[in-house]
Design an enzyme around this catalytic site. Structure first.
Site, short mmCIF file in Angstrom:
data_model
loop_
_atom_site.label_atom_id
_atom_site.label_comp_id
_atom_site.label_asym_id
_atom_site.label_seq_id
_atom_site.Cartn_x
_atom_site.Cartn_y
_atom_site.Cartn_z
N ASP A 1 28.87 52.51 -0.06
CA ASP A 1 28.36 53.47 -1.02
C ASP A 1 28.44 54.86 -0.38
O ASP A 1 28.49 54.97 0.85
CB ASP A 1 26.91 53.08 -1.33
CG ASP A 1 26.20 54.15 -2.12
OD1 ASP A 1 26.72 54.54 -3.18
OD2 ASP A 1 25.14 54.62 -1.66
N ASP B 1 26.62 58.28 -1.65
CA ASP B 1 25.40 59.10 -1.65
C ASP B 1 24.18 58.28 -1.21
O ASP B 1 23.85 57.26 -1.80
CB ASP B 1 25.16 59.69 -3.05
CG ASP B 1 26.34 60.54 -3.51
OD1 ASP B 1 27.12 61.02 -2.66
OD2 ASP B 1 26.50 60.71 -4.74
N GLY C 1 20.92 64.35 -5.19
CA GLY C 1 20.93 64.35 -6.64
C GLY C 1 22.39 64.37 -7.04
O GLY C 1 23.15 63.52 -6.61
MG MG Z 1 23.69 55.48 -3.08
#
Ligand code: MG
Ligand code: ZN
Length: 205
Positions: free
Chosen positions: A15, A17, A25
């Site tokens: 992944d 972020d 965000g």
């Molecule tokens: Mg994430």
């Protein structure tokens, strides 16, 4: 090594972020690209072990009209440059630009590539000759664990990003193979378990 040169390999699906970089965000300017201090070291360890590293990321900000696909590509180039400066690399990036309620019509759809959908993993596996069932998924959300389950990979939840909160809110029927502090610990776990068969799954009862 020639004997199974044609057998699909193990890889690591990461992944983005909250796992490789801070989850700010919707990352919409490169000034907010904050790479975790351990990310390059962790990736370099995976690179050295010969494990292809593939980023699989939902970028619904594209469908929401917050940023463009070109910006996401720029972000990945900037991330690559920072990693390269420290001798580490990501082998490929795959992102889902969609969202069922997106403001941008071209990206407003119920797709099969938004995690926990498996289409991006399948695309990456075909392109890089990977066997998802021998691979690992690392992420900070239960959706990442769900993706791992969908493709038969081992799942590692990291406590960075949303991970610490996710850990306190178990999702019924979903268990990670490991819950660790960050990507550095995840890389160590992977290298330790690379040649051991997948552990029996804890299943719903
Ligand atoms: Mg994430
Ligand atoms: Zn999609």
């Amino acid at each position: 090594m020639t004997a199974d040169a044609t057998a699909p390999r193990a890889g690591v699906f990461l992944d983005r972020d909250g796992t490789l970089i801070e989850d700010v965000g919707y990352l919409d300017t490169l000034a907010r690209l904050l790479v975790f201090p351990w990310t390059a070291d962790a990736l370099r360890a995976l690179n050295r072990a010969g494990l292809p590293v593939v980023v699989i990321t939902n970028q619904s900000g594209i469908a929401r009209g917050y940023f463009s696909e070109a910006f996401v590509d720029d972000t990945h180039r900037a991330l690559d440059a920072r990693l390269a400066a420290r001798g580490a690399r990501v082998d490929a990036y795959y992102y889902c630009p969609h969202h069922p309620e997106g403001a941008v019509a071209a990206y407003r759809q119920q797709c099969d590539c938004r995690k926990p959908g498996r289409a991006l993993v399948d695309r990456a596996a075909a392109a890089l000759h990977l066997d998802p069932a021998r691979s690992f998924v690392v992420g900070d959300k239960w959706g990442d664990v769900e993706l791992a389950r969908a493709v038969g990979a081992r799942a590692i939840l990291v406590r960075t990003g949303s991970g610490a909160v996710e850990e306190k809110r178990p999702r019924g029927g979903l268990a990670a193979d490991a819950i660790v502090d960050n990507l550095a610990a995840a890389a160590s776990w992977i290298l330790m378990h690379l040649h051991s068969p997948s552990a029996p799954r804890r299943t719903r009862c």
